[in-house]
Design a protein around this motif. Sequence first.
Motif, short mmCIF file in Angstrom:
data_model
loop_
_atom_site.label_atom_id
_atom_site.label_comp_id
_atom_site.label_asym_id
_atom_site.label_seq_id
_atom_site.Cartn_x
_atom_site.Cartn_y
_atom_site.Cartn_z
N SER A 8 -0.07 9.54 7.56
CA SER A 8 -1.42 9.41 7.01
C SER A 8 -2.14 10.76 6.95
N VAL A 9 -2.03 11.55 8.02
CA VAL A 9 -2.65 12.88 8.03
C VAL A 9 -1.99 13.77 6.98
N GLY A 10 -0.67 13.69 6.85
CA GLY A 10 0.02 14.46 5.82
C GLY A 10 -0.43 14.06 4.42
N LEU A 11 -0.59 12.76 4.19
CA LEU A 11 -1.06 12.29 2.89
C LEU A 11 -2.48 12.77 2.62
N ASN A 12 -3.35 12.71 3.63
CA ASN A 12 -4.72 13.18 3.46
C ASN A 12 -4.75 14.66 3.09
N THR A 13 -3.91 15.45 3.73
CA THR A 13 -3.85 16.88 3.44
C THR A 13 -3.33 17.12 2.03
N PHE A 28 -4.74 10.58 -9.52
CA PHE A 28 -3.98 10.49 -8.27
C PHE A 28 -3.81 9.03 -7.85
N ALA A 29 -4.86 8.23 -7.99
CA ALA A 29 -4.76 6.81 -7.66
C ALA A 29 -3.77 6.10 -8.59
N ALA A 30 -3.80 6.46 -9.87
CA ALA A 30 -2.87 5.84 -10.83
C ALA A 30 -1.42 6.19 -10.49
N TYR A 31 -1.16 7.46 -10.19
CA TYR A 31 0.20 7.88 -9.84
C TYR A 31 0.69 7.19 -8.56
N SER A 32 -0.16 7.13 -7.55
CA SER A 32 0.28 6.53 -6.29
C SER A 32 0.53 5.03 -6.45
N ASN A 33 -0.30 4.36 -7.25
CA ASN A 33 -0.08 2.93 -7.48
C ASN A 33 1.13 2.67 -8.36
N LEU A 34 1.41 3.55 -9.31
CA LEU A 34 2.61 3.42 -10.13
C LEU A 34 3.86 3.60 -9.27
N PHE A 35 3.82 4.56 -8.36
CA PHE A 35 4.94 4.76 -7.45
C PHE A 35 5.14 3.54 -6.55
N GLY A 36 4.03 3.00 -6.02
CA GLY A 36 4.11 1.80 -5.18
C GLY A 36 4.65 0.60 -5.95
N PHE A 65 -4.00 -10.47 -7.89
CA PHE A 65 -4.74 -9.58 -8.78
C PHE A 65 -6.04 -9.11 -8.13
N LEU A 66 -6.78 -10.04 -7.51
CA LEU A 66 -8.05 -9.70 -6.88
C LEU A 66 -7.84 -8.72 -5.73
N LEU A 67 -6.85 -8.97 -4.90
CA LEU A 67 -6.58 -8.07 -3.78
C LEU A 67 -6.07 -6.71 -4.26
N GLY A 68 -5.28 -6.70 -5.33
CA GLY A 68 -4.84 -5.44 -5.91
C GLY A 68 -5.99 -4.64 -6.48
N PHE A 69 -6.90 -5.33 -7.17
CA PHE A 69 -8.08 -4.66 -7.72
C PHE A 69 -8.93 -4.06 -6.61
N LEU A 70 -9.17 -4.84 -5.56
CA LEU A 70 -9.94 -4.31 -4.42
C LEU A 70 -9.23 -3.15 -3.76
N GLY A 71 -7.91 -3.22 -3.67
CA GLY A 71 -7.15 -2.13 -3.06
C GLY A 71 -7.26 -0.84 -3.85
N VAL A 72 -7.19 -0.94 -5.18
CA VAL A 72 -7.34 0.26 -6.02
C VAL A 72 -8.76 0.80 -5.91
N PHE A 73 -9.75 -0.08 -5.86
CA PHE A 73 -11.14 0.35 -5.69
C PHE A 73 -11.32 1.11 -4.38
N ILE A 74 -10.76 0.57 -3.31
CA ILE A 74 -10.86 1.22 -2.00
C ILE A 74 -10.15 2.57 -2.02
N GLN A 75 -8.98 2.62 -2.62
CA GLN A 75 -8.22 3.86 -2.69
C GLN A 75 -8.99 4.92 -3.48
N THR A 76 -9.58 4.55 -4.59
CA THR A 76 -10.36 5.49 -5.39
C THR A 76 -11.59 5.96 -4.63
N LEU A 77 -12.26 5.04 -3.96
CA LEU A 77 -13.42 5.40 -3.14
C LEU A 77 -13.02 6.36 -2.02
#
Length: 194
Positions: A8-13, A28-36, A65-77
């Motif tokens: 997690s610290v490595g990802l944050n850096t 960055f959020a789009a790339y990470s979600n595409l990889f996931g 879908f709802l949980l995925g949408f919330l997850g992407v929102f949280i990740q972007t935030l």
Amino acid sequence: MITAVFLSVGLNTLVKANLSSGMSNFVFAAYSNLFGFCFLLTATTLRYRNRSPPPLNNSIVFRAFLLGFLGVFIQTLFYIGLGYGSPTLSSATEDLIPAFTFIIAVVFRMEKLDLKLRSSQAKTIGTVVSIAGALTVTLYKGLPITTHVMRHNLFLSSQQSQWLLGGCILSTATFTASVLIVIQVNSFNYPFKL
């Protein structure tokens, strides 16, 4: 858990370095979600190649879908907050997720709080310590080297205010992530075994 914290610290850096070099939060959020998505699609295909997957109904698809949408929102935030703050600040605020989750679980009576039990005492003390630590890291960055006097008022430097804004955004993201965890526990009681 130690490995997860180091990752997690490595990802944050890594995210902060990419954001500082000009990469957009959304890209960055789009790339990470595409990889996931690719990783999960491959893992699911390998797991269910010899048998049929469990049935999906509209309710499960909607909740996913709802949980995925919330997850992407949280990740972007989270990435927006990291852009204003630092990897240290984001790592400190990530430690709030268990504390917020415990508080939400107590409020919604998913967790019983009995202060006579040692486990409840430990959870309460851990919650207070993690919130106090995150607030300390967020609110105290040290005195600014230069201050600006504008219209006879003393303002903090813009870097200090960005740090505080980043801390507030990251705290909002961690609180929302805790809400997402509670929603996941309540919404995915599968009628079948995985």
